[in-house]
Design a protein around this motif. Structure first.
Motif, PDB file in Angstrom:
ATOM      1  N   ASN A  64       3.707  -5.934 -10.491  1.00  0.00           N
ATOM      2  CA  ASN A  64       4.277  -6.884 -11.454  1.00  0.00           C
ATOM      3  C   ASN A  64       4.794  -8.169 -10.812  1.00  0.00           C
ATOM      4  O   ASN A  64       5.338  -9.018 -11.512  1.00  0.00           O
ATOM      5  CB  ASN A  64       5.428  -6.228 -12.241  1.00  0.00           C
ATOM      6  N   PHE A  65       4.670  -8.323  -9.488  1.00  0.00           N
ATOM      7  CA  PHE A  65       5.125  -9.569  -8.860  1.00  0.00           C
ATOM      8  C   PHE A  65       4.109 -10.653  -9.217  1.00  0.00           C
ATOM      9  O   PHE A  65       2.921 -10.528  -8.911  1.00  0.00           O
ATOM     10  CB  PHE A  65       5.252  -9.391  -7.344  1.00  0.00           C
ATOM     11  N   PRO A  66       4.533 -11.743  -9.886  1.00  0.00           N
ATOM     12  CA  PRO A  66       3.604 -12.653 -10.550  1.00  0.00           C
ATOM     13  C   PRO A  66       2.611 -13.470  -9.720  1.00  0.00           C
ATOM     14  O   PRO A  66       1.506 -13.717 -10.214  1.00  0.00           O
ATOM     15  CB  PRO A  66       4.531 -13.623 -11.308  1.00  0.00           C
ATOM     16  N   CYS A 102       9.785  -5.462  -9.688  1.00  0.00           N
ATOM     17  CA  CYS A 102       9.650  -6.443 -10.757  1.00  0.00           C
ATOM     18  C   CYS A 102       9.382  -5.695 -12.055  1.00  0.00           C
ATOM     19  O   CYS A 102       8.614  -4.725 -12.077  1.00  0.00           O
ATOM     20  CB  CYS A 102       8.498  -7.411 -10.470  1.00  0.00           C
ATOM     21  N   ASP A 103      10.012  -6.156 -13.135  1.00  0.00           N
ATOM     22  CA  ASP A 103       9.799  -5.517 -14.439  1.00  0.00           C
ATOM     23  C   ASP A 103       8.504  -6.033 -15.069  1.00  0.00           C
ATOM     24  O   ASP A 103       7.758  -6.813 -14.447  1.00  0.00           O
ATOM     25  CB  ASP A 103      11.020  -5.710 -15.346  1.00  0.00           C
ATOM     26  N   GLU A 120       7.945  -8.209 -17.187  1.00  0.00           N
ATOM     27  CA  GLU A 120       7.899  -9.668 -17.342  1.00  0.00           C
ATOM     28  C   GLU A 120       7.862 -10.383 -15.995  1.00  0.00           C
ATOM     29  O   GLU A 120       7.908 -11.609 -15.931  1.00  0.00           O
ATOM     30  CB  GLU A 120       9.106 -10.161 -18.160  1.00  0.00           C
ATOM     31  N   GLY A 121       7.819  -9.627 -14.897  1.00  0.00           N
ATOM     32  CA  GLY A 121       7.760 -10.220 -13.571  1.00  0.00           C
ATOM     33  C   GLY A 121       9.109 -10.587 -12.995  1.00  0.00           C
ATOM     34  O   GLY A 121       9.185 -11.200 -11.932  1.00  0.00           O
ATOM     35  N   ARG A 122      10.197 -10.215 -13.678  1.00  0.00           N
ATOM     36  CA  ARG A 122      11.541 -10.491 -13.158  1.00  0.00           C
ATOM     37  C   ARG A 122      11.874  -9.500 -12.057  1.00  0.00           C
ATOM     38  O   ARG A 122      11.682  -8.293 -12.216  1.00  0.00           O
ATOM     39  CB  ARG A 122      12.584 -10.394 -14.270  1.00  0.00           C
ATOM     40  N   PHE A 123      12.403 -10.018 -10.961  1.00  0.00           N
ATOM     41  CA  PHE A 123      12.735  -9.197  -9.802  1.00  0.00           C
ATOM     42  C   PHE A 123      14.098  -8.543  -9.981  1.00  0.00           C
ATOM     43  O   PHE A 123      15.048  -9.166 -10.439  1.00  0.00           O
ATOM     44  CB  PHE A 123      12.734 -10.068  -8.539  1.00  0.00           C
ATOM     45  N   HIS A 124      14.175  -7.260  -9.600  1.00  0.00           N
ATOM     46  CA  HIS A 124      15.427  -6.501  -9.656  1.00  0.00           C
ATOM     47  C   HIS A 124      15.725  -5.944  -8.270  1.00  0.00           C
ATOM     48  O   HIS A 124      14.826  -5.457  -7.583  1.00  0.00           O
ATOM     49  CB  HIS A 124      15.315  -5.333 -10.648  1.00  0.00           C
ATOM     50  N   TYR A 125      16.999  -6.014  -7.902  1.00  0.00           N
ATOM     51  CA  TYR A 125      17.439  -5.536  -6.594  1.00  0.00           C
ATOM     52  C   TYR A 125      18.641  -4.625  -6.786  1.00  0.00           C
ATOM     53  O   TYR A 125      19.610  -4.996  -7.452  1.00  0.00           O
ATOM     54  CB  TYR A 125      17.829  -6.724  -5.707  1.00  0.00           C
ATOM     55  N   GLU A 147      13.995  -1.901  -5.221  1.00  0.00           N
ATOM     56  CA  GLU A 147      13.533  -3.254  -5.501  1.00  0.00           C
ATOM     57  C   GLU A 147      12.243  -3.157  -6.304  1.00  0.00           C
ATOM     58  O   GLU A 147      11.371  -2.348  -5.984  1.00  0.00           O
ATOM     59  CB  GLU A 147      13.277  -4.042  -4.206  1.00  0.00           C
TER      60      GLU A 147
END
Length: 190
Positions: free
Chosen positions: A94-96, A143-144, A146-151, A141
């Motif tokens: 999911n990393f855009p 990405c959801d 929608e490509g938003r990164f989560h840590y 770590e």
């Protein structure tokens, strides 16, 4: 085969699967020639009755088919101590960035390490591999959709992932240049 017989019984066994150039103090680096992730006999010959405390595996699972991924997870589970941990990272599906996605899919020039990628994972599909083997998983770590990164803060004592938010040289000045989907897979204590 690797030899862990020289590690005292009161010291943890910490092993890097598919280490490449990774060398960390206190960790045993292995390559496929030392410990084949899919060959149970390699594991039996290497560990016998001794269980591993910590496994670390960065950007290896994407080189396996789904069936192989399940087999490898089951072997890690079998040879890990109760309460032990497997920290594992793969390219994030999911990393855009398009260049990143091409590499994740294995669309790379012949001879490039990414050219033989067989599976692309997301935060939904990757933990399932380990849950089916019996692990409890924790997303560190990712990405959801929608490509938003989560840590989620993680302790490097359980293994340093270079291709991560804090350690990859491409992540600077607030810009994400390269991330991984990282999970901890823990074998229940009981």
């Amino acid at each position: 085969m690797i030899d862990i017989s020289n590690i005292p019984a009161d010291e943890p066994v910490k092993l890097i699967i598919g280490a490449g150039s990774q060398m960390y103090p206190g960790w045993i680096p292995t390559q496929k020639e030392d410990l084949n992730l899919l060959d149970r006999q390699d594991w039996v010959d290497s560990f016998s009755d001794r269980k591993v405390d910590l496994f670390l595996c960065e950007h290896v699972w994407e080189h396996l088919t789904l069936e192989e991924a399940h087999r490898a997870a089951a072997l890690c589970y079998e040879f890990l101590k109760p309460g032990g941990n497997l920290r594992v990272a793969v390219p994030d599906g999911n990393f855009p960035p398009e260049d990143y996605q091409r590499m994740a899919r294995g669309d790379a020039p012949p001879g490039h390490p990414a050219a033989d990628h067989k599976t692309v994972y997301t935060y939904k599909t990757f933990p399932e591999i380990f849950c089916k083997a019996g692990f409890e998983t924790d997303l560190l770590e990712y990405c959801d959709d929608e490509g938003r990164f989560h840590y989620n803060q993680w302790n490097i004592e359980h293994g340093l992932i270079y291709r991560s938010l804090l350690f990859d040289h491409r992540n600077r000045d607030g810009a994400l240049g390269f991330v991984s989907l990282i999970i901890d897979a823990t074998k229940p204590s009981s």
